[in-house]
Enzyme design. Structure first.
Site, PDB file in Angstrom:
ATOM      1  N   LEU A 151     -10.124  -3.791   3.629  1.00 58.14           N
ATOM      2  CA  LEU A 151      -9.957  -2.665   4.367  1.00 58.14           C
ATOM      3  C   LEU A 151      -8.975  -2.591   5.558  1.00 58.14           C
ATOM      4  O   LEU A 151      -9.049  -2.645   6.741  1.00 58.14           O
ATOM      5  CB  LEU A 151     -11.449  -2.105   5.315  1.00 58.14           C
ATOM      6  CG  LEU A 151     -11.469  -1.066   5.533  1.00 58.14           C
ATOM      7  CD1 LEU A 151     -11.470   0.046   4.396  1.00 58.14           C
ATOM      8  CD2 LEU A 151     -12.676  -0.675   6.434  1.00 58.14           C
ATOM      9  N   GLY A 152      -7.717  -2.828   5.054  1.00 57.76           N
ATOM     10  CA  GLY A 152      -6.533  -2.728   5.904  1.00 57.76           C
ATOM     11  C   GLY A 152      -6.180  -1.495   6.143  1.00 57.76           C
ATOM     12  O   GLY A 152      -6.711  -0.476   5.862  1.00 57.76           O
ATOM     13  N   ILE A 154      -3.848   0.351   4.187  1.00 56.22           N
ATOM     14  CA  ILE A 154      -3.941   1.169   2.884  1.00 56.22           C
ATOM     15  C   ILE A 154      -5.422   1.157   2.489  1.00 56.22           C
ATOM     16  O   ILE A 154      -5.809   2.467   2.074  1.00 56.22           O
ATOM     17  CB  ILE A 154      -3.232   0.326   1.792  1.00 56.22           C
ATOM     18  CG1 ILE A 154      -1.674   0.456   2.093  1.00 56.22           C
ATOM     19  CG2 ILE A 154      -3.497   1.174   0.596  1.00 56.22           C
ATOM     20  CD1 ILE A 154      -0.746  -0.194   1.338  1.00 56.22           C
ATOM     21  N   ARG A 175     -12.408 -10.551   5.525  1.00 55.28           N
ATOM     22  CA  ARG A 175     -12.981 -11.822   6.024  1.00 55.28           C
ATOM     23  C   ARG A 175     -13.884 -11.687   7.247  1.00 55.28           C
ATOM     24  O   ARG A 175     -14.853 -12.710   7.244  1.00 55.28           O
ATOM     25  CB  ARG A 175     -11.646 -12.702   6.431  1.00 55.28           C
ATOM     26  CG  ARG A 175     -11.021 -13.263   5.182  1.00 55.28           C
ATOM     27  CD  ARG A 175      -9.809 -13.864   5.446  1.00 55.28           C
ATOM     28  NE  ARG A 175      -8.824 -13.032   6.234  1.00 55.28           N
ATOM     29  CZ  ARG A 175      -7.628 -13.657   6.522  1.00 55.28           C
ATOM     30  NH1 ARG A 175      -7.204 -14.710   6.552  1.00 55.28           N
ATOM     31  NH2 ARG A 175      -6.572 -12.527   6.890  1.00 55.28           N
ATOM     32  N   ILE A 230      -4.933  -1.686  -6.902  1.00 57.21           N
ATOM     33  CA  ILE A 230      -3.553  -1.358  -6.639  1.00 57.21           C
ATOM     34  C   ILE A 230      -2.880  -2.303  -5.866  1.00 57.21           C
ATOM     35  O   ILE A 230      -1.981  -1.974  -5.051  1.00 57.21           O
ATOM     36  CB  ILE A 230      -3.441   0.038  -5.800  1.00 57.21           C
ATOM     37  CG1 ILE A 230      -4.943   0.022  -4.938  1.00 57.21           C
ATOM     38  CG2 ILE A 230      -3.875   1.121  -6.686  1.00 57.21           C
ATOM     39  CD1 ILE A 230      -4.545  -0.243  -3.584  1.00 57.21           C
ATOM     40  N   ARG A 232      -2.451  -6.730  -6.086  1.00 61.34           N
ATOM     41  CA  ARG A 232      -1.520  -7.643  -6.842  1.00 61.34           C
ATOM     42  C   ARG A 232      -2.485  -7.894  -8.213  1.00 61.34           C
ATOM     43  O   ARG A 232      -3.634  -8.160  -8.047  1.00 61.34           O
ATOM     44  CB  ARG A 232      -1.193  -8.837  -5.970  1.00 61.34           C
ATOM     45  CG  ARG A 232      -0.415  -8.541  -5.066  1.00 61.34           C
ATOM     46  CD  ARG A 232       1.124  -8.127  -5.579  1.00 61.34           C
ATOM     47  NE  ARG A 232       2.394  -8.144  -4.487  1.00 61.34           N
ATOM     48  CZ  ARG A 232       2.530  -6.817  -3.838  1.00 61.34           C
ATOM     49  NH1 ARG A 232       2.089  -5.950  -4.171  1.00 61.34           N
ATOM     50  NH2 ARG A 232       3.464  -7.099  -3.021  1.00 61.34           N
ATOM     51  N   ASP A 256      -2.678  -0.458 -11.463  1.00 61.66           N
ATOM     52  CA  ASP A 256      -1.168  -0.179 -11.165  1.00 61.66           C
ATOM     53  C   ASP A 256      -0.570  -1.587 -11.187  1.00 61.66           C
ATOM     54  O   ASP A 256       0.688  -1.752 -11.330  1.00 61.66           O
ATOM     55  CB  ASP A 256      -1.157   0.399  -9.871  1.00 61.66           C
ATOM     56  CG  ASP A 256       0.258   0.709  -9.394  1.00 61.66           C
ATOM     57  OD1 ASP A 256       0.994   1.501 -10.630  1.00 61.66           O
ATOM     58  OD2 ASP A 256       1.061   0.543  -8.599  1.00 61.66           O
ATOM     59  N   GLU A 261       3.048  -9.087 -14.768  1.00 59.60           N
ATOM     60  CA  GLU A 261       3.661  -7.930 -15.262  1.00 59.60           C
ATOM     61  C   GLU A 261       5.360  -8.478 -14.864  1.00 59.60           C
ATOM     62  O   GLU A 261       5.756  -9.288 -14.261  1.00 59.60           O
ATOM     63  CB  GLU A 261       3.591  -6.897 -14.034  1.00 59.60           C
ATOM     64  CG  GLU A 261       3.786  -7.295 -12.682  1.00 59.60           C
ATOM     65  CD  GLU A 261       3.102  -6.261 -11.821  1.00 59.60           C
ATOM     66  OE1 GLU A 261       4.211  -5.661 -10.861  1.00 59.60           O
ATOM     67  OE2 GLU A 261       1.958  -5.776 -11.646  1.00 59.60           O
ATOM     68  N   HIS A 279       3.126  -0.409 -11.893  1.00 65.99           N
ATOM     69  CA  HIS A 279       3.297  -0.733 -10.458  1.00 65.99           C
ATOM     70  C   HIS A 279       4.098   0.420  -9.851  1.00 65.99           C
ATOM     71  O   HIS A 279       5.233  -0.134  -9.017  1.00 65.99           O
ATOM     72  CB  HIS A 279       3.948  -2.026 -10.407  1.00 65.99           C
ATOM     73  CG  HIS A 279       3.560  -2.890  -9.045  1.00 65.99           C
ATOM     74  ND1 HIS A 279       3.761  -4.164  -8.865  1.00 65.99           N
ATOM     75  CD2 HIS A 279       3.458  -2.544  -7.827  1.00 65.99           C
ATOM     76  CE1 HIS A 279       3.563  -4.547  -7.730  1.00 65.99           C
ATOM     77  NE2 HIS A 279       3.555  -3.418  -6.980  1.00 65.99           N
TER      78      HIS A 279
END
Length: 314
Positions: A151-152, A154, A175, A230, A232, A256, A261, A279
């Site tokens: 929950l940063g 984005i 964390r 969404i 990595r 995504d 990839e 992506h």
């Protein structure tokens, strides 16, 4: 005097001219082969590198660029830049926090709706004349539980859209818990997955999050749960996800990003409970402008003798 800039990414129309106008001579190495076989005469001139987190820049690659002074990650991620090696050489490293948040959050909700409401399947059915045969009942998202891993900035924006637009209950795992967050904190990802109807991966990439979502997490998510990634591709165990989808151990997934990839495992391509986009969550005209304008600002600050605007965190 012009400054040689090596770009690992293609630039949208108009941006090469803007870099040139700002005093940079552009060289491109957008494939692994081009980066591995960079002309030594060009390598000697490079003073700045523009890259992205999933490509990065290794210590060995830095050693081949003796004049290098600054590395700019176009987006927020910088997981494959050897920041320690750069610091040892006195090379500045910057990234682009906040530049594509809105685009990624929008795309996340689009993926959630697409996999829940079977939008790709309905579209394909209509195009092949099967209007009446495929008018299935599909679930909605309103009032469901959304679990966010990471929950940063984005993740919080995704949560805000989901809560405000779809009345979803929000839980998260970081964390450590966030003192000012209105959402429910879960000590482990397993507990979050057991609780959630949707599990969104919004963590940074890198070795600390590699295969964070494995078969245990997917089993906890269960047959009515959806996984959305969404972040990595490396954060999700691809083999475990393929097995879970094939055996209907989870309801579906929307990605995504894919580990390895642009190569996509062949087994993924046959799954009808999986939606994949290439992506592009962070790509929109607005976010590309934000990202590249910030890159230019960091470059101009550095070469103008001023502190860079967005150094990566130590």
């Amino acid at each position: 005097m012009t400054i040689a800039l090596l770009s690992h990414v293609e630039l949208d129309a108009g941006y090469p001219d803007r870099f040139e106008a700002a005093g940079f001579t552009l060289f491109f190495a957008t494939t692994p082969e081009q980066r591995a076989n960079l002309d030594p005469q060009i390598a000697q001139q490079i003073r700045a590198v523009l890259t992205i987190g999933s490509i990065g820049l290794s210590a060995t690659e830095m050693d081949a660029l003796p004049a290098l002074e600054i590395i700019c990650a176009q987006g927020v991620g910088f997981e494959h830049i050897d920041v320690a090696a750069a610091k040892q050489r006195g090379i500045h490293v910057t990234n682009g926090p906040g530049t594509n948040n809105a685009s990624v959050a929008d795309h996340t909700l689009a993926l959630m709706l697409a996999v829940t409401r079977k939008i790709p399947q309905f579209d394909a059915a209509v195009r092949t004349g099967e209007w009446k045969k495929t008018r299935w009942n599909t679930p909605g998202m309103a009032g469901k539980r959304l679990g966010v891993i990471g929950l940063g900035n984005i993740g919080a924006l995704i949560a805000r859209r989901a809560a405000g637009g779809f009345d979803m209950e929000i839980g998260y795992h970081n964390r450590r818990s966030l003192e000012d967050s209105p959402h429910r904190y879960f000590l482990t990802i397993t507990e979050l997955a057991e609780w959630a109807d949707y599990l969104v991966v919004a963590t940074p990439g890198g070795k600390n999050t590699a295969r964070l979502v494995d078969d245990n997490i997917l089993r906890a998510l269960g047959p009515e749960g959806f996984l959305i990634n969404i972040a990595r591709g490396s954060v999700v165990d691809s083999a475990a996800l393929i097995a879970s989808l094939h055996n209907n151990e989870i309801a579906g997934a929307a990605l995504d990003v894919v580990d390895g990839e642009p190569q996509v495992p062949a087994e993924m391509l046959t799954l009808d409970n999986l939606v994949i986009t290439p992506h592009v969550a962070g790509r929109s005209p607005e976010s590309v402008e934000n990202m590249l304008a910030l890159v230019l600002s960091n470059l101009e600050a550095h070469f103008g003798g001023k502190p860079v605007l967005t150094p990566v965190p130590e």
